[in-house]
Enzyme design. Structure first.
Site, PDB file in Angstrom:
ATOM      1  N   ALA A 179       5.191  -4.577   3.869  1.00 42.44           N
ATOM      2  CA  ALA A 179       6.066  -4.608   5.031  1.00 42.44           C
ATOM      3  C   ALA A 179       5.593  -3.504   5.971  1.00 42.44           C
ATOM      4  O   ALA A 179       4.872  -2.591   5.565  1.00 42.44           O
ATOM      5  CB  ALA A 179       7.501  -4.369   4.597  1.00 42.44           C
ATOM      6  N   GLY A 216       5.207  -5.917   0.209  1.00 42.60           N
ATOM      7  CA  GLY A 216       5.538  -7.227   0.754  1.00 42.60           C
ATOM      8  C   GLY A 216       4.366  -8.195   0.756  1.00 42.60           C
ATOM      9  O   GLY A 216       4.568  -9.414   0.734  1.00 42.60           O
ATOM     10  N   GLU A 264       4.389  -9.622  -2.579  1.00 36.47           N
ATOM     11  CA  GLU A 264       5.598 -10.454  -2.667  1.00 36.47           C
ATOM     12  C   GLU A 264       5.442 -11.765  -1.901  1.00 36.47           C
ATOM     13  O   GLU A 264       5.897 -12.810  -2.360  1.00 36.47           O
ATOM     14  CB  GLU A 264       6.800  -9.642  -2.159  1.00 36.47           C
ATOM     15  CG  GLU A 264       7.107  -8.466  -3.081  1.00 36.47           C
ATOM     16  CD  GLU A 264       8.095  -7.480  -2.490  1.00 36.47           C
ATOM     17  OE1 GLU A 264       7.760  -6.858  -1.458  1.00 36.47           O
ATOM     18  OE2 GLU A 264       9.195  -7.322  -3.037  1.00 36.47           O
ATOM     19  N   GLU A 277       6.138   0.468  -3.451  1.00 38.97           N
ATOM     20  CA  GLU A 277       7.339   0.910  -2.739  1.00 38.97           C
ATOM     21  C   GLU A 277       7.892   2.221  -3.269  1.00 38.97           C
ATOM     22  O   GLU A 277       8.428   3.027  -2.526  1.00 38.97           O
ATOM     23  CB  GLU A 277       8.431  -0.177  -2.817  1.00 38.97           C
ATOM     24  CG  GLU A 277       8.166  -1.407  -1.957  1.00 38.97           C
ATOM     25  CD  GLU A 277       7.345  -2.482  -2.655  1.00 38.97           C
ATOM     26  OE1 GLU A 277       6.734  -2.206  -3.717  1.00 38.97           O
ATOM     27  OE2 GLU A 277       7.317  -3.604  -2.132  1.00 38.97           O
TER      28      GLU A 277
HETATM   29  N1  CAA Z   1       2.779  -0.666   7.394  1.00 35.35           N
HETATM   30  C1  CAA Z   1       2.370  -0.213   8.585  1.00 35.35           C
HETATM   31  N2  CAA Z   1       1.099   0.132   8.829  1.00 35.35           N
HETATM   32  C2  CAA Z   1       0.228   0.037   7.823  1.00 35.35           C
HETATM   33  C3  CAA Z   1       0.583  -0.420   6.549  1.00 35.35           C
HETATM   34  C4  CAA Z   1       1.946  -0.799   6.334  1.00 35.35           C
HETATM   35  N3  CAA Z   1       2.380  -1.277   5.175  1.00 35.35           N
HETATM   36  N4  CAA Z   1      -0.501  -0.400   5.750  1.00 35.35           N
HETATM   37  C5  CAA Z   1      -1.519   0.057   6.508  1.00 35.35           C
HETATM   38  N5  CAA Z   1      -1.088   0.311   7.755  1.00 35.35           N
HETATM   39  C6  CAA Z   1      -1.867   0.820   8.879  1.00 35.35           C
HETATM   40  C7  CAA Z   1      -2.203   2.294   8.690  1.00 35.35           C
HETATM   41  O1  CAA Z   1      -1.100   3.090   9.077  1.00 35.35           O
HETATM   42  C8  CAA Z   1      -3.390   2.432   9.582  1.00 35.35           C
HETATM   43  O2  CAA Z   1      -2.950   2.518  10.925  1.00 35.35           O
HETATM   44  P1  CAA Z   1      -3.562   3.618  11.929  1.00 35.35           P
HETATM   45  O3  CAA Z   1      -4.998   3.179  12.079  1.00 35.35           O
HETATM   46  O4  CAA Z   1      -2.750   3.438  13.160  1.00 35.35           O
HETATM   47  O5  CAA Z   1      -3.434   4.930  11.252  1.00 35.35           O
HETATM   48  C9  CAA Z   1      -4.118   1.111   9.425  1.00 35.35           C
HETATM   49  O6  CAA Z   1      -3.140   0.196   8.917  1.00 35.35           O
HETATM   50  C10 CAA Z   1      -5.255   1.166   8.426  1.00 35.35           C
HETATM   51  O7  CAA Z   1      -4.755   1.687   7.207  1.00 35.35           O
HETATM   52  P2  CAA Z   1      -5.415   2.925   6.444  1.00 35.35           P
HETATM   53  O8  CAA Z   1      -6.126   3.813   7.404  1.00 35.35           O
HETATM   54  O9  CAA Z   1      -4.369   3.547   5.586  1.00 35.35           O
HETATM   55  O10 CAA Z   1      -6.501   2.158   5.538  1.00 35.35           O
HETATM   56  P3  CAA Z   1      -7.132   2.650   4.154  1.00 35.35           P
HETATM   57  O11 CAA Z   1      -8.232   1.696   3.864  1.00 35.35           O
HETATM   58  O12 CAA Z   1      -7.392   4.091   4.182  1.00 35.35           O
HETATM   59  O13 CAA Z   1      -5.946   2.420   3.076  1.00 35.35           O
HETATM   60  C11 CAA Z   1      -4.155   1.202   1.993  1.00 35.35           C
HETATM   61  C12 CAA Z   1      -5.509   1.140   2.760  1.00 35.35           C
HETATM   62  C13 CAA Z   1      -4.350   1.837   0.624  1.00 35.35           C
HETATM   63  C14 CAA Z   1      -3.676  -0.240   1.838  1.00 35.35           C
HETATM   64  C15 CAA Z   1      -3.140   2.036   2.820  1.00 35.35           C
HETATM   65  O14 CAA Z   1      -3.124   1.560   4.155  1.00 35.35           O
HETATM   66  C16 CAA Z   1      -1.723   1.974   2.306  1.00 35.35           C
HETATM   67  O15 CAA Z   1      -1.400   2.631   1.335  1.00 35.35           O
HETATM   68  N6  CAA Z   1      -0.832   1.188   2.977  1.00 35.35           N
HETATM   69  C17 CAA Z   1       0.556   1.099   2.634  1.00 35.35           C
HETATM   70  C18 CAA Z   1       0.763   0.288   1.374  1.00 35.35           C
HETATM   71  C19 CAA Z   1       2.239   0.243   1.019  1.00 35.35           C
HETATM   72  O16 CAA Z   1       2.845   1.235   0.695  1.00 35.35           O
HETATM   73  N7  CAA Z   1       2.841  -0.959   1.079  1.00 35.35           N
HETATM   74  C20 CAA Z   1       4.233  -1.162   0.764  1.00 35.35           C
HETATM   75  C21 CAA Z   1       5.036  -1.184   2.017  1.00 35.35           C
HETATM   76  S1  CAA Z   1       6.784  -1.209   1.705  1.00 35.35           S
HETATM   77  C22 CAA Z   1       7.167  -2.795   1.416  1.00 35.35           C
HETATM   78  O17 CAA Z   1       6.340  -3.660   1.419  1.00 35.35           O
HETATM   79  C23 CAA Z   1       8.634  -3.088   1.147  1.00 35.35           C
HETATM   80  C24 CAA Z   1       8.889  -4.445   0.555  1.00 35.35           C
HETATM   81  O18 CAA Z   1       9.172  -4.566  -0.610  1.00 35.35           O
HETATM   82  C25 CAA Z   1       8.866  -5.646   1.352  1.00 35.35           C
END
Ligand code: CAA
Length: 257
Positions: free
Chosen positions: A66, A109, A112, A132
């Protein structure tokens, strides 16, 4: 054709492909994207010329979850009243089979959404996880339930409590994904599978999908009864007559609907 901003929708023969398309955010599932995916699926689901829907992302990310930036300032009860993530339920109401083609990250998400689909085909570079807990929340689009049903308590607890990622081989071993293919061939292989599904009688495919899904909702006895009744009902279709006649006559069936 409706224009979408966060997804691409294409159709090839009887297979429709929805491509999540927010590459700069690793396909983070914003509310806008949720609306578009759900609207697209509902449109395709009601189209008799679509026999299978594929949902995919980019090579790097199916979807990284998400949209955390959109979510971070939300509060209760606002999130409760707007029923945040609630529209995803509409995707699972679709009767057309949906195949997720997962390359790269399918986290939170993203994992999911893949699990809402009827089957997952993974590239060998796929990474699944429910991170999460590292954000101070828990899965909110079905992860604690669908992951547990797919892989059992041991792996589901492991992923939901540690937030670690599971690679494609572990996901296949655990029963989360149906097939793993080389990442470069993911879309081609998925289109073959989706094409196969779409080549079946749609009525029959819907019955098969419903029968399998019923097993998650009911007891064995009730599920068996539902299956038997659906099986009997298919003998009222032209496609049953055609399918069995074609076998006996050693020819390819021509499905009516
Ligand atoms: N939401 C918003 N933006 C996100 C995102 C997310 N879930 N995942 C990645 N992005 C964005 C980053 O912020 C980044 O943006 P900027 O360039 O503006 O900084 C861009 O995408 C590229 O990401 P990274 O620079 O972090 O890329 P990376 O290759 O270094 O890392 C990753 C990749 C490990 C997937 C890392 O992006 C990450 O940990 N993302 C979040 C994963 C996460 O926690 N997901 C769960 C979300 S909560 C949820 O989903 C609730 C639910 O149950 C529905």
């Amino acid at each position: 054709e409706k224009q979408f901003e966060n997804i691409l929708v294409e159709q090839k023969d009887r297979v429709a492909v929805i491509t999540l398309n927010r590459p700069k955010a690793l396909n983070a599932l914003s509310s806008d994207m949720e609306k578009e995916v759900v609207e697209a699926v509902e449109g395709l689901d009601s189209n008799p010329d679509v026999g299978c829907i594929v949902i995919t992302g980019s090579e790097k990310a199916f979807a990284a979850g998400a949209d955390i930036k959109e979510m971070k300032d939300k509060e209760y009860p606002g999130i409760y009243l707007e029923r945040f993530f609630g529209d995803w339920k509409r995707l699972t109401n679709a009767r057309t089979p949906i195949v997720a083609a997962v390359s790269g990250f399918a986290l939170g998400g993203g994992c999911e959404l893949a699990m809402m689909c009827d089957m997952i085909i993974a590239g060998d570079n796929a990474k699944f996880g429910q991170p999460e807990i590292t954000l101070g929340v828990i899965p909110g689009m079905g992860g604690s339930q669908r992951l547990t049903r797919a892989v059992g308590k041991a792996k589901a607890m492991d992923l939901c409590l540690t937030g670690r990622q599971m690679d494609a081989d572990e996901a296949e071993r655990s029963g989360l994904v149906a097939r793993v293919v080389p990442a470069a061939e993911l879309l081609d292989e998925t289109m073959k599978v989706a094409g196969k599904i779409a080549s079946m009688s749609k009525t029959t495919a819907i019955a098969a999908k419903q029968a399998v899904n019923r097993s998650f909702e009911t007891t064995l006895e009730e599920g068996l009864l539902a299956e038997q009744n659906a099986f009997y009902a298919l003998f009222a279709t032209e496609d049953q007559t055609e399918g069995m006649s074609a076998f006996a006559e050693k020819r390819k069936p021509e499905w009516k609907r």
